[in-house]
Design a protein around this motif. Sequence first.
Motif, mmCIF file in Angstrom:
data_model
loop_
_atom_site.group_PDB
_atom_site.id
_atom_site.type_symbol
_atom_site.label_atom_id
_atom_site.label_comp_id
_atom_site.label_asym_id
_atom_site.label_seq_id
_atom_site.Cartn_x
_atom_site.Cartn_y
_atom_site.Cartn_z
ATOM 1 N N MET A 277 0.838 -1.169 0.000
ATOM 2 C CA MET A 277 0.000 0.000 0.000
ATOM 3 C C MET A 277 0.886 1.236 0.000
ATOM 4 N N LYS A 278 0.476 2.224 -0.766
ATOM 5 C CA LYS A 278 1.192 3.496 -0.749
ATOM 6 C C LYS A 278 0.639 4.324 0.404
ATOM 7 N N LEU A 279 1.524 4.850 1.220
ATOM 8 C CA LEU A 279 1.153 5.712 2.332
ATOM 9 C C LEU A 279 1.602 7.123 2.001
ATOM 10 N N ARG A 280 0.692 8.081 2.130
ATOM 11 C CA ARG A 280 1.013 9.479 1.868
ATOM 12 C C ARG A 280 0.767 10.269 3.138
ATOM 13 N N ASP A 281 1.749 11.055 3.521
ATOM 14 C CA ASP A 281 1.671 11.819 4.760
ATOM 15 C C ASP A 281 1.658 13.309 4.442
ATOM 16 N N PHE A 282 0.759 14.026 5.115
ATOM 17 C CA PHE A 282 0.628 15.462 4.907
ATOM 18 C C PHE A 282 0.747 16.198 6.233
ATOM 19 N N ALA A 283 1.072 17.469 6.141
ATOM 20 C CA ALA A 283 1.097 18.403 7.278
ATOM 21 C C ALA A 283 1.950 17.864 8.417
ATOM 22 N N TRP A 284 1.423 17.909 9.634
ATOM 23 C CA TRP A 284 2.247 17.548 10.787
ATOM 24 C C TRP A 284 2.540 16.056 10.855
ATOM 25 N N VAL B 146 -3.883 -6.329 9.777
ATOM 26 C CA VAL B 146 -4.322 -4.949 9.561
ATOM 27 C C VAL B 146 -5.509 -4.998 8.594
ATOM 28 N N GLU B 147 -6.697 -4.913 9.162
ATOM 29 C CA GLU B 147 -7.918 -5.048 8.368
ATOM 30 C C GLU B 147 -8.689 -3.746 8.215
ATOM 31 N N THR B 148 -8.556 -2.817 9.156
ATOM 32 C CA THR B 148 -9.325 -1.580 9.139
ATOM 33 C C THR B 148 -8.390 -0.375 9.242
ATOM 34 N N VAL B 149 -8.961 0.793 9.056
ATOM 35 C CA VAL B 149 -8.190 2.027 9.217
ATOM 36 C C VAL B 149 -7.633 2.116 10.636
ATOM 37 N N ALA B 150 -8.434 1.757 11.632
ATOM 38 C CA ALA B 150 -7.957 1.782 13.021
ATOM 39 C C ALA B 150 -6.778 0.839 13.209
ATOM 40 N N ASP B 151 -6.851 -0.352 12.614
ATOM 41 C CA ASP B 151 -5.733 -1.298 12.678
ATOM 42 C C ASP B 151 -4.488 -0.704 12.022
ATOM 43 N N GLU C 216 -13.688 6.210 7.643
ATOM 44 C CA GLU C 216 -13.832 6.100 9.094
ATOM 45 C C GLU C 216 -12.884 5.006 9.598
ATOM 46 N N ASP C 217 -12.698 4.965 10.907
ATOM 47 C CA ASP C 217 -11.778 3.993 11.499
ATOM 48 C C ASP C 217 -12.185 2.538 11.265
ATOM 49 N N ASP C 218 -13.472 2.277 11.038
ATOM 50 C CA ASP C 218 -13.906 0.900 10.827
ATOM 51 C C ASP C 218 -13.901 0.487 9.354
ATOM 52 N N ALA C 219 -13.453 1.381 8.479
ATOM 53 C CA ALA C 219 -13.410 1.063 7.048
ATOM 54 C C ALA C 219 -12.333 0.012 6.762
ATOM 55 N N PRO C 220 -12.644 -0.972 5.915
ATOM 56 C CA PRO C 220 -11.637 -1.975 5.549
ATOM 57 C C PRO C 220 -10.573 -1.381 4.628
ATOM 58 N N VAL C 221 -9.341 -1.846 4.788
ATOM 59 C CA VAL C 221 -8.233 -1.355 3.966
ATOM 60 C C VAL C 221 -7.798 -2.347 2.891
ATOM 61 N N ALA C 222 -8.376 -3.526 2.870
ATOM 62 C CA ALA C 222 -7.916 -4.601 1.981
ATOM 63 C C ALA C 222 -7.890 -4.225 0.517
ATOM 64 N N ASP C 223 -8.874 -3.506 0.024
ATOM 65 C CA ASP C 223 -8.942 -3.194 -1.412
ATOM 66 C C ASP C 223 -8.322 -1.851 -1.772
ATOM 67 N N ALA C 224 -7.802 -1.138 -0.793
ATOM 68 C CA ALA C 224 -7.245 0.197 -1.056
ATOM 69 C C ALA C 224 -5.811 0.098 -1.577
ATOM 70 N N ASP C 225 -5.484 0.977 -2.481
ATOM 71 C CA ASP C 225 -4.124 1.072 -3.006
ATOM 72 C C ASP C 225 -3.317 2.131 -2.278
ATOM 73 N N GLU C 226 -4.029 3.128 -1.684
ATOM 74 C CA GLU C 226 -3.356 4.254 -1.059
ATOM 75 C C GLU C 226 -4.097 4.691 0.204
ATOM 76 N N ALA C 227 -3.332 5.048 1.213
ATOM 77 C CA ALA C 227 -3.880 5.665 2.418
ATOM 78 C C ALA C 227 -3.154 6.979 2.618
ATOM 79 N N ALA C 228 -3.921 8.045 2.799
ATOM 80 C CA ALA C 228 -3.342 9.372 3.015
ATOM 81 C C ALA C 228 -3.745 9.859 4.389
ATOM 82 N N PHE C 229 -2.781 10.407 5.107
ATOM 83 C CA PHE C 229 -3.017 10.875 6.463
ATOM 84 C C PHE C 229 -2.831 12.371 6.543
#
Length: 76
Positions: free
Chosen positions: A1-8, A26-31, A63-76
């Motif tokens: 998964m590509k992780l993108r970080d912004f701001a602080w 790691v199944e959810t955003v919270a995980d 949301e924190d309970d969203a599954p991450v399995a099918d995502a290619d990117e997570a941005a924070f």
Amino acid sequence: MKLRDFAWVRERVGVDSEMRNLPANVETVADLKAWLATLDEGYAYAFETPEIIRVALDKRLAEDDAPVADADEAAF
């Protein structure tokens, strides 16, 4: 998964993007937030209060309970 970080988050982690293989538990955003906090001091500092960090999965707020399995990117 590509992780993108912004701001602080980017300031604390020290990178604006990176590729990571997520562990099977790691199944959810919270995980994802909890796992990232274990990686190193920068991530621990950035994710010490995970409930204030907004996450977008593939450019859509999640949301924190969203599954991450099918995502290619997570941005924070």
